[in-house]
Scaffold this motif. Structure first.
Motif, PDB file in Angstrom:
ATOM      1  N   ALA A   1       0.912  -1.202  -0.079  1.00 14.93           N
ATOM      2  CA  ALA A   1      -0.047  -0.066   0.068  1.00 14.93           C
ATOM      3  C   ALA A   1       0.575   1.470   0.018  1.00 14.93           C
ATOM      4  N   ALA A   2       1.939   1.173   0.619  1.00 15.96           N
ATOM      5  CA  ALA A   2       2.926   2.339   0.719  1.00 15.96           C
ATOM      6  C   ALA A   2       3.911   2.406  -0.514  1.00 15.96           C
ATOM      7  N   GLY A   3       3.910   1.319  -1.265  1.00 19.60           N
ATOM      8  CA  GLY A   3       4.953   1.353  -2.451  1.00 19.60           C
ATOM      9  C   GLY A   3       6.303   1.066  -2.077  1.00 19.60           C
ATOM     10  N   LEU A   4       6.535   0.248  -1.074  1.00 20.55           N
ATOM     11  CA  LEU A   4       7.760   0.184  -0.499  1.00 20.55           C
ATOM     12  C   LEU A   4       8.221  -1.320  -0.444  1.00 20.55           C
TER      13      LEU A   4
ATOM     14  N   TRP B   1       1.706  17.242   6.465  1.00 17.51           N
ATOM     15  CA  TRP B   1       1.920  16.798   4.980  1.00 17.51           C
ATOM     16  C   TRP B   1       0.662  16.096   4.498  1.00 17.51           C
ATOM     17  N   GLY B   2      -0.250  16.000   5.400  1.00 17.70           N
ATOM     18  CA  GLY B   2      -1.349  15.183   4.706  1.00 17.70           C
ATOM     19  C   GLY B   2      -1.117  13.549   4.490  1.00 17.70           C
ATOM     20  N   SER B   3      -1.800  12.959   3.692  1.00 17.67           N
ATOM     21  CA  SER B   3      -1.611  11.599   3.261  1.00 17.67           C
ATOM     22  C   SER B   3      -1.920  11.466   1.719  1.00 17.67           C
ATOM     23  N   PRO B   4      -0.538  11.673   1.369  1.00 21.95           N
ATOM     24  CA  PRO B   4      -0.364  11.256  -0.063  1.00 21.95           C
ATOM     25  C   PRO B   4      -0.733  10.176  -0.694  1.00 21.95           C
ATOM     26  N   ARG B   5      -1.390  10.063  -1.906  1.00 23.24           N
ATOM     27  CA  ARG B   5      -2.104   9.094  -2.563  1.00 23.24           C
ATOM     28  C   ARG B   5      -0.750   8.007  -2.820  1.00 23.24           C
ATOM     29  N   SER B   6      -1.265   6.808  -2.404  1.00 18.55           N
ATOM     30  CA  SER B   6      -0.337   5.554  -2.780  1.00 18.55           C
ATOM     31  C   SER B   6      -0.028   5.490  -4.267  1.00 18.55           C
ATOM     32  N   ARG B   7       1.202   5.091  -4.562  1.00 18.63           N
ATOM     33  CA  ARG B   7       1.437   4.917  -6.158  1.00 18.63           C
ATOM     34  C   ARG B   7       0.616   3.685  -6.584  1.00 18.63           C
ATOM     35  N   CYS B   8       0.444   2.604  -5.649  1.00 22.90           N
ATOM     36  CA  CYS B   8       0.161   1.180  -6.151  1.00 22.90           C
ATOM     37  C   CYS B   8      -1.312   0.734  -5.749  1.00 22.90           C
TER      38      CYS B   8
ATOM     39  N   ALA C   1      -5.463   4.360  -1.360  1.00 27.66           N
ATOM     40  CA  ALA C   1      -5.015   3.691  -0.172  1.00 27.66           C
ATOM     41  C   ALA C   1      -4.538   4.713   0.890  1.00 27.66           C
ATOM     42  N   ALA C   2      -3.965   5.705   0.539  1.00 25.13           N
ATOM     43  CA  ALA C   2      -3.590   6.699   1.444  1.00 25.13           C
ATOM     44  C   ALA C   2      -4.757   7.752   1.886  1.00 25.13           C
ATOM     45  N   ASP C   3      -5.962   7.497   1.470  1.00 32.53           N
ATOM     46  CA  ASP C   3      -7.061   8.079   1.875  1.00 32.53           C
ATOM     47  C   ASP C   3      -8.057   7.192   2.839  1.00 32.53           C
ATOM     48  N   TRP C   4      -7.711   6.008   3.042  1.00 32.44           N
ATOM     49  CA  TRP C   4      -8.372   5.097   3.744  1.00 32.44           C
ATOM     50  C   TRP C   4      -8.845   5.794   5.151  1.00 32.44           C
ATOM     51  N   PRO C   5      -9.911   5.874   5.558  1.00 37.05           N
ATOM     52  CA  PRO C   5     -10.195   6.240   7.029  1.00 37.05           C
ATOM     53  C   PRO C   5      -9.454   5.598   8.078  1.00 37.05           C
ATOM     54  N   LEU C   6      -9.148   6.686   8.862  1.00 38.95           N
ATOM     55  CA  LEU C   6      -8.409   6.034  10.408  1.00 38.95           C
ATOM     56  C   LEU C   6      -9.605   6.341  11.428  1.00 38.95           C
TER      57      LEU C   6
END
Length: 206
Positions: free
Chosen positions: A63-66, A189-196, A200-205
Motif C-alpha cells: 500500500a505504501a509502495g515500499l 503533510w497530509g496523506s499522499p496517495r499511494s502509487r500502487c 489507499a492513503a485516503d482510507w479512513p483512520l
C-alpha cells in the motif's frame, strides 16, 4: 499492574488504539531507535508498533509502495507519510472486516464474481505468481526476517528510484537530517496517495 509486566512494557503503540495517530507513527519511523532498520524487520517488531503480523507487513508495504529492504532513514517525506498511514489503516480495516486488506470496493466486486474469500482478501500476501490487482505484474515472494514477504516488483520499485536522505560523511555534516525537528510537521503533510493502491492513503483512520 498489567502495564508494569516486562513484556507489555516493551510494546509499542497499538495499531488499533484510536489514540495512535499517523503523525505519531511517522515520528517513530524517524526516531533513531528505528530509522536505520529495514522495514521487513521493523514492521514485525512489536516494540515499534504492536499488532502487526506477517500478512499485514506485506500488504502495508504494498500500500505504501515500499520494499522490505528499505529503511525509514532513506525515505523522503511523502514515503514516510504513506507508510505511517498504511501502518494504521490496514490493521484497522482488517479488524473491521475479519481479515480483508484488499480495497473494499474491489473485494466486493470479486465476491460478486464468485472468487473465494482467500482468493480475494489480500493485496499481495500469499498471492505469489498471481497478477497484481493494480498492474497485472506477477506477485513475487522472498524471505524477509525469516518469513515470506510478498510484493509487486512494478508497484514497489527498487529503492534507487526513490529520493534518499544524504548520509553523514566523516568530517562533514549532512545537509539534511530526517530526525531533527520533524515531529511537529508530520501532520501538515497530509496523506499522499499511494502509487500502487488507488485511494489507499485516503482510507479512513477510525
Amino acid at each position: 499492574d498489567l502495564e508494569a509486566h516486562p513484556f507489555l512494557a516493551r510494546l509499542g503503540p497499538d495499531a488499533l488504539d484510536r489514540a495512535t495517530t499517523a503523525a505519531g507513527i511517522a515520528a517513530r519511523l524517524v526516531d533513531r531507535r528505528f530509522a536505520r532498520r529495514t522495514l521487513g524487520h521493523l514492521l514485525l517488531d512489536q516494540a515499534f508498533v504492536a499488532g502487526i503480523g506477517n500478512y499485514l507487513r506485506s500488504d502495508i508495504l504494498h500500500a505504501a509502495g515500499l520494499r522490505a529492504g528499505d529503511r525509514p532513514v532513506d525515505l523522503g517525506r511523502d514515503a514516510i507519510a504513506r507508510l505511517a498511514h498504511a501502518i494504521l489503516a490496514l490493521p484497522r480495516q482488517s479488524y473491521r472486516t475479519a481479515g480483508v486488506t484488499n480495497d473494499a470496493l474491489r473485494e466486493r466486486r470479486l465476491e460478486a464474481e464468485g472468487l473465494s474469500f482467500e482468493a480475494r482478501r489480500f493485496l499481495v500476501y500469499a498471492r505469489e505468481g498471481r497478477p497484481c490487482w493494480t498492474c497485472g505484474t506477477p506477485i513475487r515472494r522472498v524471505d524477509a526476517g525469516g518469513r515470506g514477504w510478498f510484493y509487486c516488483p512494478r508497484c514497489q520499485p527498487a529503492s534507487r528510484a526513490r529520493r534518499r536522505w544524504p548520509s553523514r560523511m566523516p568530517g562533514r555534516a549532512s545537509s539534511r537530517r530526517p530526525t531533527r525537528g520533524v515531529q511537529g510537521r508530520w501532520s501538515g503533510w497530509g496523506s499522499p496517495r499511494s502509487r500502487c493502491v488507488p485511494g489507499a492513503a485516503d482510507w479512513p483512520l477510525p
